[in-house]
Design a protein around this motif. Structure first.
Motif, PDB file in Angstrom:
ATOM      1  N   THR A 201       0.845  -1.195   0.000  1.00  0.00           N
ATOM      2  CA  THR A 201       0.000   0.000   0.000  1.00  0.00           C
ATOM      3  C   THR A 201       0.880   1.245   0.000  1.00  0.00           C
ATOM      4  N   LYS A 202       0.308   2.333  -0.541  1.00  0.00           N
ATOM      5  CA  LYS A 202       1.069   3.589  -0.622  1.00  0.00           C
ATOM      6  C   LYS A 202       0.376   4.689   0.165  1.00  0.00           C
ATOM      7  N   VAL A 203       1.181   5.585   0.685  1.00  0.00           N
ATOM      8  CA  VAL A 203       0.666   6.838   1.247  1.00  0.00           C
ATOM      9  C   VAL A 203       1.489   7.965   0.636  1.00  0.00           C
ATOM     10  N   GLY A 204       0.847   9.092   0.331  1.00  0.00           N
ATOM     11  CA  GLY A 204       1.543  10.189  -0.339  1.00  0.00           C
ATOM     12  C   GLY A 204       2.549  10.884   0.574  1.00  0.00           C
ATOM     13  N   GLU A 284       5.743  -3.929  12.246  1.00  0.00           N
ATOM     14  CA  GLU A 284       7.162  -3.569  12.308  1.00  0.00           C
ATOM     15  C   GLU A 284       7.386  -2.266  11.557  1.00  0.00           C
ATOM     16  N   CYS A 285       7.970  -1.297  12.231  1.00  0.00           N
ATOM     17  CA  CYS A 285       8.328  -0.041  11.550  1.00  0.00           C
ATOM     18  C   CYS A 285       9.755  -0.196  11.031  1.00  0.00           C
ATOM     19  N   LEU A 286       9.932   0.015   9.727  1.00  0.00           N
ATOM     20  CA  LEU A 286      11.242  -0.175   9.104  1.00  0.00           C
ATOM     21  C   LEU A 286      11.978   1.142   8.881  1.00  0.00           C
ATOM     22  N   ALA A 287      11.225   2.211   8.644  1.00  0.00           N
ATOM     23  CA  ALA A 287      11.871   3.504   8.370  1.00  0.00           C
ATOM     24  C   ALA A 287      10.908   4.638   8.671  1.00  0.00           C
ATOM     25  N   ALA A 288      11.448   5.737   9.162  1.00  0.00           N
ATOM     26  CA  ALA A 288      10.624   6.930   9.389  1.00  0.00           C
ATOM     27  C   ALA A 288      11.548   8.132   9.430  1.00  0.00           C
ATOM     28  N   THR A 289      11.163   9.196   8.728  1.00  0.00           N
ATOM     29  CA  THR A 289      11.952  10.429   8.813  1.00  0.00           C
ATOM     30  C   THR A 289      11.034  11.556   9.288  1.00  0.00           C
ATOM     31  N   PHE A 290      11.636  12.508   9.974  1.00  0.00           N
ATOM     32  CA  PHE A 290      10.887  13.621  10.573  1.00  0.00           C
ATOM     33  C   PHE A 290      11.588  14.926  10.255  1.00  0.00           C
ATOM     34  N   LEU A 291      10.839  16.015  10.352  1.00  0.00           N
ATOM     35  CA  LEU A 291      11.429  17.344  10.219  1.00  0.00           C
ATOM     36  C   LEU A 291      12.210  17.648  11.500  1.00  0.00           C
ATOM     37  N   ARG A 304       7.974   3.621   6.241  1.00  0.00           N
ATOM     38  CA  ARG A 304       7.787   2.277   5.683  1.00  0.00           C
ATOM     39  C   ARG A 304       7.519   1.359   6.865  1.00  0.00           C
ATOM     40  N   PHE A 305       6.396   0.651   6.807  1.00  0.00           N
ATOM     41  CA  PHE A 305       6.142  -0.349   7.861  1.00  0.00           C
ATOM     42  C   PHE A 305       5.592  -1.609   7.229  1.00  0.00           C
ATOM     43  N   GLU A 314       1.439 -10.811   4.067  1.00  0.00           N
ATOM     44  CA  GLU A 314       2.281  -9.707   4.514  1.00  0.00           C
ATOM     45  C   GLU A 314       1.731  -8.400   3.922  1.00  0.00           C
ATOM     46  N   LEU A 315       1.703  -7.350   4.718  1.00  0.00           N
ATOM     47  CA  LEU A 315       1.317  -6.019   4.212  1.00  0.00           C
ATOM     48  C   LEU A 315       2.509  -5.090   4.363  1.00  0.00           C
ATOM     49  N   VAL A 316       2.878  -4.412   3.282  1.00  0.00           N
ATOM     50  CA  VAL A 316       3.948  -3.416   3.343  1.00  0.00           C
ATOM     51  C   VAL A 316       3.341  -2.079   2.951  1.00  0.00           C
ATOM     52  N   CYS A 317       3.506  -1.080   3.798  1.00  0.00           N
ATOM     53  CA  CYS A 317       2.944   0.252   3.509  1.00  0.00           C
ATOM     54  C   CYS A 317       4.099   1.240   3.444  1.00  0.00           C
ATOM     55  N   GLU A 318       4.186   2.013   2.356  1.00  0.00           N
ATOM     56  CA  GLU A 318       5.323   2.917   2.216  1.00  0.00           C
ATOM     57  C   GLU A 318       4.920   4.230   1.577  1.00  0.00           C
TER      58      GLU A 318
END
Ligand SMILES: NC(=O)c1ccc[n+]([C@@H]2O[C@H](COP(=O)([O-])OP(=O)(O)OC[C@H]3O[C@@H](n4cnc5c(N)ncnc54)[C@H](O)[C@@H]3O)[C@@H](O)[C@H]2O)c1
Length: 441
Positions: A201-204, A284-291, A304-305, A314-318
């Protein structure tokens, strides 16, 4: 602590007559459904225009804590309760209907009206649960925008209030009314791509820029009751990038793009998995960036989780350039749906796909029409409260680990779908419970 008196005073808008009897619990409206809109900003005005264009009911009341201003998603759009009421009254006049739509600043005064059968809640996420609970108790049916809840723990209360009051609730997940997404999700459920193995799945990405560290508070505009806008959320100095439309980039009011777009793409994932209630076994959270710390926008900018579901799916959301997209991968091929339509690994998998145009109306209109139809029939709509809760819950669970990423790095945690909590992860579980101020707590 917010002043309840001040909030009530702010809501002392134009008092409306309440001559017409409202719907009793479980009753069917004899005539046209009488609708109240709560929140007339970017999406609220869009839905309102669709209700009017398709003549789905009588909009007898609108409510917004903003009297009327620009500064929404599109900077020149002028939204709020006064432009909304004016629009309804103009349209009603044009159609020869009585032009008596009233504008309220306090949604509780709108809920007091016995002649309102149903409300459309299109406020920022942190208001969805308090408004839904009070609307259900007031005997109103509810169209509540996605994500159904602001925090995981609210969803179960919303289900209880809706079911206890025998109310109809449609979650604003309009892809459930999109014939193209329906085709793809039902085809996956029916085994057209064989055994489902993986869903992507995608999120903008963030589509607005907020001020960085050291930002300065701004004076509250005349048109906005900022205290009422904050409601249950923590007291904070005003800045224009905190409120209209941009609230989705602050964890005090929303969950960033994971709940904004993820409420659609992950909802379709659940639909194709045949999972209208329940959730994953593991997140599982694989990646996250913040300001940088101190920025007004504090939600993750890229994420990305992944999750593991019963049956090994398996569900991958990025994050990605596509705002909403769900791709199902099975033993016999893949099928994909989203805002841009459907594609497949083999054209044969798309046999029978309806064209978007075939429906004649856009998914939002179909979704609203389904809601109004269910207000009459007392049947569950296509996105009932349990469905909205399951999709929002997945996004909230993922967000809990995403928020901990900055301090803890990649984290995998077992999820108890029945208890709706992580197993043995107190820090993540604390993030599932909303922090709310009185009198809304
Ligand atoms: N289904 C979809 O595709 C879709 C698309 C966009 C937005 N949405 C959802 O709609 C909701 C609103 O988003 P938006 O983009 O329209 O935001 P927005 O800021 O443009 O509009 C929200 C409006 O609610 C008003 N409001 C805030 N607190 C209020 C209160 N206590 N009482 C009455 N009005 C109040 C604000 O003043 C504002 O006018 C969000 O939950 C969002 O996720 C859904």
């Amino acid at each position: 602590m917010p002043s309840r008196r001040r909030f009530l005073a702010a809501g002392a808008a134009v008092a409306a007559p309440a001559f017409l009897p409202g719907l009793g619990r479980g009753a069917t409206p004899a005539e046209r459904v009488r609708i109240g809109f709560i929140g007339t900003g970017n999406q609220g005005m869009g839905l309102l225009k669709r209700v009017l264009a398709a003549d789905l009911g009588d909009v007898v009341a609108v409510c917004d804590v903003n009297r009327g201003s620009t500064g929404y998603k599109e900077p020149d759009h002028f939204y709020g309760r006064e432009p909304a009421a004016a629009l309804v009254n103009k349209e009603a006049g044009g159609k020869g209907r009585p032009a008596g739509c009233e504008a309220y600043a306090d949604f509780r005064r709108l809920l007091d009206r016995k002649d309102v059968d149903a409300v459309v809640v299109v406020t920022p996420d942190h208001w969805h649960a308090p408004m839904t609970l009070l609307a259900a108790d007031a005997g109103k049916d509810i169209y509540c925008e996605k994500p159904l809840s602001f925090a995981a723990a609210e969803g179960r209360q919303m289900i209880e209030a809706v079911r206890r009051g025998k109310r109809i609730l449609q979650t604003g997940s309009q892809e459930r009314s999109n014939p193209v997404s329906r085709f793809v999700c039902e085809a996956v459920k029916d085994g057209r791509i064989g055994t489902l193995r993986r869903v992507v799945t995608k999120v903008g990405f963030n589509n607005k820029v907020g001020p960085g560290p050291g930002w300065q508070a701004m004076p509250v505009p005349d048109s906005l009751d900022y205290r009422a806008w904050l409601g249950p959320a923590p007291e904070q100095p005003y800045h224009q990038d905190r409120c209209l439309y941009r609230f989705r980039f602050n964890y005090d009011y929303s969950g960033g793009q994971i709940t904004n777009f993820g409420a659609h793409s992950n909802d379709m994932a659940h639909w194709g998995m045949g999972l209208d209630t329940g959730g994953p076994l593991e997140v599982e959270c694989l990646a996250a960036t913040f300001l940088p710390a101190g920025s007004l926008f504090n939600t993750a900018t890229e994420t990305r989780f992944q999750c593991r579901y019963p049956g090994g799916v398996e569900l991958v959301c990025e994050s990605g350039p596509e705002t909403v997209q769900t791709r199902f991968e099975g033993s016999d091929g893949w099928l994909q749906t989203g805002y841009k339509g459907a594609t497949a690994s083999d054209p044969a998998l798309l046999a029978g796909l309806p064209e978007r145009a075939a429906a004649g109306r856009d998914p939002h209109t179909l979704h609203l029409a389904n809601f109004v139809e269910c207000v009459r029939s007392r049947q569950d709509p296509v996105a009932p409260v349990e469905v909205g809760h399951a999709s929002a819950l997945l996004c909230h669970a993922a967000n809990a680990l995403i928020r901990l990423f900055a301090t803890s790095g990649p984290t995998k945690a077992a999820w108890d779908a029945k208890a709706e909590q992580f197993v043995g992860h107190d820090a993540a579980n604390r993030l599932l419970v909303p922090v709310q101020r009185d009198p809304w707590a």
